[in-house]
Design a protein around this motif. Structure first.
Motif, PDB file in Angstrom:
ATOM      1  N   ASP A  61     -13.848  15.209 -13.182  1.00 32.17           N
ATOM      2  CA  ASP A  61     -14.708  15.323 -12.006  1.00 32.17           C
ATOM      3  C   ASP A  61     -14.693  14.060 -11.143  1.00 32.17           C
ATOM      4  O   ASP A  61     -14.987  14.127  -9.953  1.00 32.17           O
ATOM      5  N   ALA A  62     -14.364  12.929 -11.716  1.00 28.91           N
ATOM      6  CA  ALA A  62     -14.415  11.658 -10.996  1.00 28.91           C
ATOM      7  C   ALA A  62     -13.097  11.286 -10.310  1.00 28.91           C
ATOM      8  O   ALA A  62     -13.094  10.470  -9.393  1.00 28.91           O
ATOM      9  N   PHE A  63     -11.986  11.859 -10.734  1.00 26.25           N
ATOM     10  CA  PHE A  63     -10.675  11.474 -10.225  1.00 26.25           C
ATOM     11  C   PHE A  63     -10.254  12.447  -9.121  1.00 26.25           C
ATOM     12  O   PHE A  63      -9.994  13.621  -9.371  1.00 26.25           O
ATOM     13  N   ASP A  64     -10.184  11.945  -7.895  1.00 32.43           N
ATOM     14  CA  ASP A  64      -9.772  12.740  -6.736  1.00 32.43           C
ATOM     15  C   ASP A  64      -8.242  12.805  -6.714  1.00 32.43           C
ATOM     16  O   ASP A  64      -7.574  12.004  -6.061  1.00 32.43           O
ATOM     17  N   ARG A  65      -7.695  13.758  -7.435  1.00 33.13           N
ATOM     18  CA  ARG A  65      -6.246  13.848  -7.596  1.00 33.13           C
ATOM     19  C   ARG A  65      -5.524  14.203  -6.303  1.00 33.13           C
ATOM     20  O   ARG A  65      -4.515  13.598  -5.964  1.00 33.13           O
ATOM     21  N   ARG A  66      -6.022  15.166  -5.569  1.00 34.05           N
ATOM     22  CA  ARG A  66      -5.374  15.548  -4.309  1.00 34.05           C
ATOM     23  C   ARG A  66      -5.444  14.405  -3.300  1.00 34.05           C
ATOM     24  O   ARG A  66      -4.469  14.148  -2.588  1.00 34.05           O
ATOM     25  N   GLY A  67      -6.572  13.741  -3.240  1.00 34.55           N
ATOM     26  CA  GLY A  67      -6.698  12.601  -2.331  1.00 34.55           C
ATOM     27  C   GLY A  67      -5.744  11.489  -2.707  1.00 34.55           C
ATOM     28  O   GLY A  67      -5.103  10.875  -1.842  1.00 34.55           O
ATOM     29  N   PHE A  68      -5.631  11.232  -4.017  1.00 31.85           N
ATOM     30  CA  PHE A  68      -4.718  10.193  -4.500  1.00 31.85           C
ATOM     31  C   PHE A  68      -3.275  10.534  -4.134  1.00 31.85           C
ATOM     32  O   PHE A  68      -2.555   9.711  -3.567  1.00 31.85           O
ATOM     33  N   ALA A  69      -2.829  11.752  -4.429  1.00 28.92           N
ATOM     34  CA  ALA A  69      -1.453  12.142  -4.117  1.00 28.92           C
ATOM     35  C   ALA A  69      -1.202  12.083  -2.614  1.00 28.92           C
ATOM     36  O   ALA A  69      -0.137  11.632  -2.169  1.00 28.92           O
ATOM     37  N   GLY A  70      -2.193  12.500  -1.831  1.00 25.91           N
ATOM     38  CA  GLY A  70      -2.057  12.468  -0.379  1.00 25.91           C
ATOM     39  C   GLY A  70      -1.892  11.061   0.172  1.00 25.91           C
ATOM     40  O   GLY A  70      -1.220  10.855   1.190  1.00 25.91           O
ATOM     41  N   ALA A  71      -2.475  10.085  -0.485  1.00 23.36           N
ATOM     42  CA  ALA A  71      -2.321   8.688  -0.072  1.00 23.36           C
ATOM     43  C   ALA A  71      -1.107   8.038  -0.738  1.00 23.36           C
ATOM     44  O   ALA A  71      -0.479   7.145  -0.165  1.00 23.36           O
ATOM     45  N   LEU A  72      -0.788   8.489  -1.952  1.00 23.22           N
ATOM     46  CA  LEU A  72       0.327   7.905  -2.704  1.00 23.22           C
ATOM     47  C   LEU A  72       1.676   8.163  -2.050  1.00 23.22           C
ATOM     48  O   LEU A  72       2.525   7.269  -1.972  1.00 23.22           O
ATOM     49  N   HIS A  73       1.894   9.355  -1.559  1.00 18.81           N
ATOM     50  CA  HIS A  73       3.200   9.692  -1.002  1.00 18.81           C
ATOM     51  C   HIS A  73       3.565   8.823   0.199  1.00 18.81           C
ATOM     52  O   HIS A  73       4.676   8.267   0.231  1.00 18.81           O
ATOM     53  N   PRO A  74       2.680   8.636   1.197  1.00 21.51           N
ATOM     54  CA  PRO A  74       3.032   7.745   2.303  1.00 21.51           C
ATOM     55  C   PRO A  74       3.178   6.281   1.857  1.00 21.51           C
ATOM     56  O   PRO A  74       4.005   5.542   2.395  1.00 21.51           O
ATOM     57  N   LEU A  75       2.391   5.862   0.868  1.00 17.37           N
ATOM     58  CA  LEU A  75       2.518   4.502   0.344  1.00 17.37           C
ATOM     59  C   LEU A  75       3.900   4.311  -0.282  1.00 17.37           C
ATOM     60  O   LEU A  75       4.560   3.292  -0.051  1.00 17.37           O
ATOM     61  N   THR A  76       4.331   5.299  -1.039  1.00 10.28           N
ATOM     62  CA  THR A  76       5.660   5.240  -1.658  1.00 10.28           C
ATOM     63  C   THR A  76       6.743   5.195  -0.583  1.00 10.28           C
ATOM     64  O   THR A  76       7.689   4.408  -0.666  1.00 10.28           O
ATOM     65  N   GLU A  77       6.580   6.016   0.446  1.00  9.89           N
ATOM     66  CA  GLU A  77       7.546   6.013   1.552  1.00  9.89           C
ATOM     67  C   GLU A  77       7.632   4.625   2.186  1.00  9.89           C
ATOM     68  O   GLU A  77       8.725   4.110   2.440  1.00  9.89           O
ATOM     69  N   LYS A  78       6.494   4.017   2.405  1.00  7.61           N
ATOM     70  CA  LYS A  78       6.451   2.707   3.058  1.00  7.61           C
ATOM     71  C   LYS A  78       7.161   1.631   2.227  1.00  7.61           C
ATOM     72  O   LYS A  78       7.917   0.817   2.755  1.00  7.61           O
TER      73      LYS A  78
END
Length: 124
Positions: free
Chosen positions: A14-31
């Motif tokens: 309940d505490a881990f926002d997985r979709r939010g994390f993946a949504g931010a992780l992908h552009p970070l990885t691209e960068k």
């Protein structure tokens, strides 16, 4: 590529926002590693049982593994690892009483790695 796997303790569901994390992780990885967002794939695996340190129930785990095609320098992989660690901590919200052990590992995909993207009904 990259193949991203996130293992996390069930107590953080309940505490881990997985979709939010993946949504931010992908552009970070691209960068950081110059790979298009469209090639990022993240899987989340909920660990029903984890045992950390002395086994106290308040301990929880989040481990992120990013597997990249070979060719990135150790410095780039370390930069990505640190940035992902900072990011994942911001997406693990309040879990009262939890002691979370976050970790990240950046690895290389093997030479035998291959992939296909297409219509699942098209056959081989």
């Amino acid at each position: 590529m990259p193949q991203i796997t996130v293992d996390y303790s069930a107590s953080l569901s309940d505490a881990f926002d997985r979709r939010g994390f993946a949504g931010a992780l992908h552009p970070l990885t691209e960068k950081i590693v110059s790979t298009p967002v469209g090639t990022c794939k993240t899987r989340f695996r909920r660990a029903e049982e984890t045992f950390v340190a002395d086994g106290a129930p308040e301990h929880a785990v989040v481990h992120v593994e990013l597997a990249l095609l070979p060719g990135r320098t150790d410095e780039v992989k370390a930069e990505l690892s640190r940035a992902v660690l900072d990011l994942v901590r911001t997406y693990t919200g309040s879990a009262p009483g939890a002691v979370v052990h976050w970790s990240v590992d950046v690895t290389e995909l093997g030479t035998a790695y291959c992939k296909y993207v297409g219509d699942a009904g098209a056959g081989v």
